[in-house]
Design a protein around this motif. Structure first.
Motif, PDB file in Angstrom:
ATOM      1  N   LEU A 149      51.365  32.954   7.233  1.00 59.44           N
ATOM      2  CA  LEU A 149      50.605  33.462   8.740  1.00 59.44           C
ATOM      3  C   LEU A 149      50.227  34.422   7.524  1.00 59.44           C
ATOM      4  O   LEU A 149      50.861  35.471   7.542  1.00 59.44           O
ATOM      5  N   VAL A 150      48.938  34.411   7.766  1.00 58.10           N
ATOM      6  CA  VAL A 150      48.265  36.215   6.639  1.00 58.10           C
ATOM      7  C   VAL A 150      47.431  37.343   7.497  1.00 58.10           C
ATOM      8  O   VAL A 150      46.971  36.220   7.855  1.00 58.10           O
ATOM      9  N   VAL A 151      48.392  38.185   7.424  1.00 59.63           N
ATOM     10  CA  VAL A 151      47.680  39.607   8.046  1.00 59.63           C
ATOM     11  C   VAL A 151      47.105  39.865   7.337  1.00 59.63           C
ATOM     12  O   VAL A 151      47.798  40.629   6.257  1.00 59.63           O
ATOM     13  N   ASN A 152      45.383  40.797   7.378  1.00 61.21           N
ATOM     14  CA  ASN A 152      45.607  41.794   6.109  1.00 61.21           C
ATOM     15  C   ASN A 152      44.135  42.715   7.152  1.00 61.21           C
ATOM     16  O   ASN A 152      43.429  42.256   8.365  1.00 61.21           O
ATOM     17  N   SER A 153      44.537  43.791   6.312  1.00 59.94           N
ATOM     18  CA  SER A 153      44.204  44.991   6.951  1.00 59.94           C
ATOM     19  C   SER A 153      41.930  44.335   6.688  1.00 59.94           C
ATOM     20  O   SER A 153      41.480  43.980   5.368  1.00 59.94           O
ATOM     21  N   ALA A 154      41.100  44.474   7.386  1.00 61.06           N
ATOM     22  CA  ALA A 154      39.651  44.571   8.106  1.00 61.06           C
ATOM     23  C   ALA A 154      39.067  45.558   6.130  1.00 61.06           C
ATOM     24  O   ALA A 154      38.162  45.674   5.876  1.00 61.06           O
ATOM     25  N   GLY A 155      39.581  46.517   6.763  1.00 60.67           N
ATOM     26  CA  GLY A 155      39.487  47.480   5.666  1.00 60.67           C
ATOM     27  C   GLY A 155      38.700  48.761   6.580  1.00 60.67           C
ATOM     28  O   GLY A 155      37.931  49.009   7.502  1.00 60.67           O
ATOM     29  N   ASN A 156      38.916  50.005   5.766  1.00 61.55           N
ATOM     30  CA  ASN A 156      37.608  50.762   6.520  1.00 61.55           C
ATOM     31  C   ASN A 156      35.915  51.107   6.025  1.00 61.55           C
ATOM     32  O   ASN A 156      35.733  52.519   6.017  1.00 61.55           O
ATOM     33  N   SER A 157      35.711  50.060   6.082  1.00 65.33           N
ATOM     34  CA  SER A 157      34.746  50.675   5.569  1.00 65.33           C
ATOM     35  C   SER A 157      33.084  50.353   6.518  1.00 65.33           C
ATOM     36  O   SER A 157      32.037  50.430   6.444  1.00 65.33           O
ATOM     37  N   GLY A 158      33.253  51.025   7.709  1.00 65.09           N
ATOM     38  CA  GLY A 158      32.506  50.788   8.455  1.00 65.09           C
ATOM     39  C   GLY A 158      31.338  51.853   9.129  1.00 65.09           C
ATOM     40  O   GLY A 158      30.630  51.906   9.856  1.00 65.09           O
ATOM     41  N   ASN A 159      31.765  53.604   8.428  1.00 64.00           N
ATOM     42  CA  ASN A 159      31.165  54.700   8.463  1.00 64.00           C
ATOM     43  C   ASN A 159      31.047  54.352   6.622  1.00 64.00           C
ATOM     44  O   ASN A 159      30.671  55.815   6.702  1.00 64.00           O
ATOM     45  N   ASN A 160      30.495  54.165   5.677  1.00 62.33           N
ATOM     46  CA  ASN A 160      29.944  54.331   4.477  1.00 62.33           C
ATOM     47  C   ASN A 160      29.184  52.881   4.002  1.00 62.33           C
ATOM     48  O   ASN A 160      28.740  51.938   4.830  1.00 62.33           O
ATOM     49  N   ASP A 161      28.438  53.194   3.097  1.00 61.46           N
ATOM     50  CA  ASP A 161      27.293  51.759   2.777  1.00 61.46           C
ATOM     51  C   ASP A 161      27.784  50.082   2.430  1.00 61.46           C
ATOM     52  O   ASP A 161      26.879  49.297   3.351  1.00 61.46           O
ATOM     53  N   TRP A 162      28.970  50.474   2.577  1.00 57.98           N
ATOM     54  CA  TRP A 162      29.749  48.759   2.290  1.00 57.98           C
ATOM     55  C   TRP A 162      30.253  48.190   3.826  1.00 57.98           C
ATOM     56  O   TRP A 162      29.450  47.139   3.927  1.00 57.98           O
ATOM     57  N   TYR A 163      30.184  48.906   4.282  1.00 61.47           N
ATOM     58  CA  TYR A 163      30.531  48.570   6.251  1.00 61.47           C
ATOM     59  C   TYR A 163      31.249  46.965   6.266  1.00 61.47           C
ATOM     60  O   TYR A 163      31.937  47.556   7.928  1.00 61.47           O
ATOM     61  N   TYR A 164      31.621  46.102   5.273  1.00 63.55           N
ATOM     62  CA  TYR A 164      31.416  44.830   6.311  1.00 63.55           C
ATOM     63  C   TYR A 164      33.529  45.115   5.201  1.00 63.55           C
ATOM     64  O   TYR A 164      33.865  45.596   5.398  1.00 63.55           O
ATOM     65  N   ILE A 165      33.739  43.830   6.346  1.00 63.09           N
ATOM     66  CA  ILE A 165      34.921  43.454   5.783  1.00 63.09           C
ATOM     67  C   ILE A 165      35.176  43.302   4.388  1.00 63.09           C
ATOM     68  O   ILE A 165      34.527  43.209   3.287  1.00 63.09           O
TER      69      ILE A 165
END
Length: 524
Positions: A308-324
């Motif tokens: 089972l691989v569990v991974n953080s989605a990321g912290n880009s929701g409020n910057n230019d990248w935005y996506y996972i």
């Protein structure tokens, strides 16, 4: 931009130069043996996974030939059928291209680290402790909002499940009191630094220390992790001083090793998005399609081995990248976004969908003011999907402990189906916030549907009804959680009413002697 998904005030500019390459081989003609641990084989056997090409090591004869050149081998990958190497001269690469067993060579280019981690971590006021009357202390909410307290109360704290933690370092994990239980009970069974190729992971960063504390920490009235009974492997895959794609190679090497030594779960609070200093070699949103990056392919291959691989989605929701980022985009990866204490999506939590349109993140957990370990032997609050991910990974271990017959992908399904937005998913929360206790109860019902008996209600108060679907009498035995038989009876076909009013509240196991079926029942 390489993201350690952890909002913390940090500022540095590190310049690095890389001459790292992947050398891909055309075949594995000289390799036949499969070198996996008993635990790895057992994990696969329980899930019905057969051995295949990816389990055969890289051809040793090819390695010996490669080693004659002026290079150093960083990692070998049986999954990619390749080696990652460092070279001092491009001439060596040109020479390697002439070898008849070399299929392809790809370069990892040099990049500047021009990125900063911005944000804050807040120390916990000790007065907060007094607002809770249970041993979870201020960590109560982050576990309870996931149904974790109720699951713990059934006796499931991750025992027998091995979690491999991939991170940038585990500073002071060997000395902080919050981890005493892990060391005393020999629950940290392996460490390896895939950056420096040694076993010392207690350097580099406190990030992994805080991540581990949300799962394995045990400090009553301050912080209890989601899986304090699980076993842990600590792997350093991230070099915070580097900004090249080489860390993806470390991640892939760690995933292969975790597979070979029998890990059940990988928690990774690391991810990769765009690398601004190399627009040619950078990832773009187009690459977040589940198939384009080395790290995502490695994650999906790990899942195909039953992990089972569990991974953080990321912290880009409020910057230019935005996506996972990658590997959260993997179709077999449980990507975890962040919410606050009342279940509202965090502004920084990276959004979906994946580039090919799949729901991402898959689930969410508290990543705003998450309670984590501090280096001064107390706890602090921290923000980031770095911390929502291990909350999910730990409770997944507890749920898997309750039914080890589940495959890793069935486990994902059970978790997602318990989410509060399962029928109304979106690109911010995915399927929503899971309830692991409800997932546990739902799985009990699924077990009963395909058995020779059915029973209801479950949980029950004092009495429950057992329906014998066979045409013969059967004998049942009921055991408590420590294995003592508390009840035994011969049941007729059709309906049988059982009186367990004498039993204490808790989890019990109902066994049918004739076919050895075992079911979990709960008395309120």
């Amino acid at each position: 931009m390489k993201n350690i998904f952890f909002i913390f005030l940090f500022s540095s500019v590190v310049f690095s130069q890389s001459s790292n390459w992947w050398i891909y081989f055309s075949d594995k003609a000289c390799s036949t043996d499969i070198n996996l641990s008993f635990e790895s084989v057992e994990r696969r056997s329980l899930q019905g996974i057969e051995f295949d090409f990816y389990d055969i090591p890289v051809c040793d004869d090819y390695i010996k030939i490669i080693n004659k050149y002026d290079l150093s081998i960083r990692h070998q990958s049986r999954w990619l059928n390749a080696v990652s190497v460092s070279v001092k001269s491009i001439d060596v690469i040109e020479q390697l291209k002439e070898l008849n067993f070399v299929q392809e060579i790809k370069r990892v280019k040099t990049l500047k680290n021009s990125n900063k981690f911005n944000g804050s971590i807040n120390l916990v006021n000790n007065n907060i402790y007094r607002s809770f009357i249970n041993s979870y202390g201020p960590s109560f909410n982050q576990i309870n909002m996931l149904g974790g307290v109720d699951l713990h109360n059934q006796g499931f704290v991750g025992n027998g499940i091995v979690i491999a933690v991939f991170d940038a370092g585990f500073t002071q994990t060997e000395t902080l009191p919050i981890f005493n239980n892990l060391w005393i009970n020999n629950q940290i069974v392996d460490t390896y630094d895939f950056v420096n190729n040694d076993t010392n992971v207690f350097l580099g960063s406190i990030h992994g220390t805080m991540v581990l504390s949300t799962m394995g920490g045990y400090m009553p009235d301050s912080l209890i992790g989601t899986a304090p009974g699980a076993t842990y492997m600590l792997f350093r895959t991230e070099d915070s001083s580097s900004e090249t794609l080489v860390e993806e190679d470390n991640w892939a090497a760690a995933a292969e090793y975790a597979d070979s030594v029998g890990a059940h779960i990988i928690n990774s609070s690391l991810g990769y998005t765009i690398l601004y200093d190399d627009t040619i070699n950078s990832h773009s949103y187009n690459d977040m399609d589940g198939n384009s990056t080395i790290i995502t392919n490695a994650a999906d291959l790990a899942a195909s081995r039953g992990i089972l691989v569990v991974n953080s989605a990321g912290n880009s929701g409020n910057n230019d990248w935005y996506y996972i980022g990658a590997p959260a985009d993997g179709d077999s990866v449980l990507a975890v976004g962040a919410v606050n204490a009342i279940g509202e999506v965090a502004s920084f939590s990276s959004r979906g969908p994946s580039y090919d349109g799949r729901i991402k993140p898959n689930v969410c957990a508290q990543g705003v003011y998450t309670v984590v370990a501090d280096v001064d032997s107390t706890v602090r609050l921290a923000n980031g999907t770095s911390f929502s991910s291990p909350l999910i990974a730990g409770l997944a271990a507890c749920l898997w402990q309750s039914d080890t017959s589940l495959t890793n992908m069935e486990l994902i399904d059970v978790i997602q189906e318990s989410d509060h937005l399962f029928d109304n998913s979106n690109d911010s929360l995915g399927y929503g916030i899971p309830n692991f206790y409800q997932a546990f109860l739902s799985n009990l019902e699924i077990d009963a549907q395909f058995s020779s008996v059915s029973y209801f209600p479950n949980p029950f108060s004092n009495h429950f009804t057992l329906y014998n679907k066979t045409n013969n009498n059967i004998t049942i035995d009921i055991f408590n959680i420590i294995g003592d038989m508390i009840y035994s009876s011969i049941l007729n076909p059709w309906h049988n009413n059982l009186d367990l009013s004498f039993a204490k509240s808790g989890l019990y196991f109902l066994k049918i002697r004739e076919n050895n079926e075992v079911f979990k029942i709960i008395k309120n």
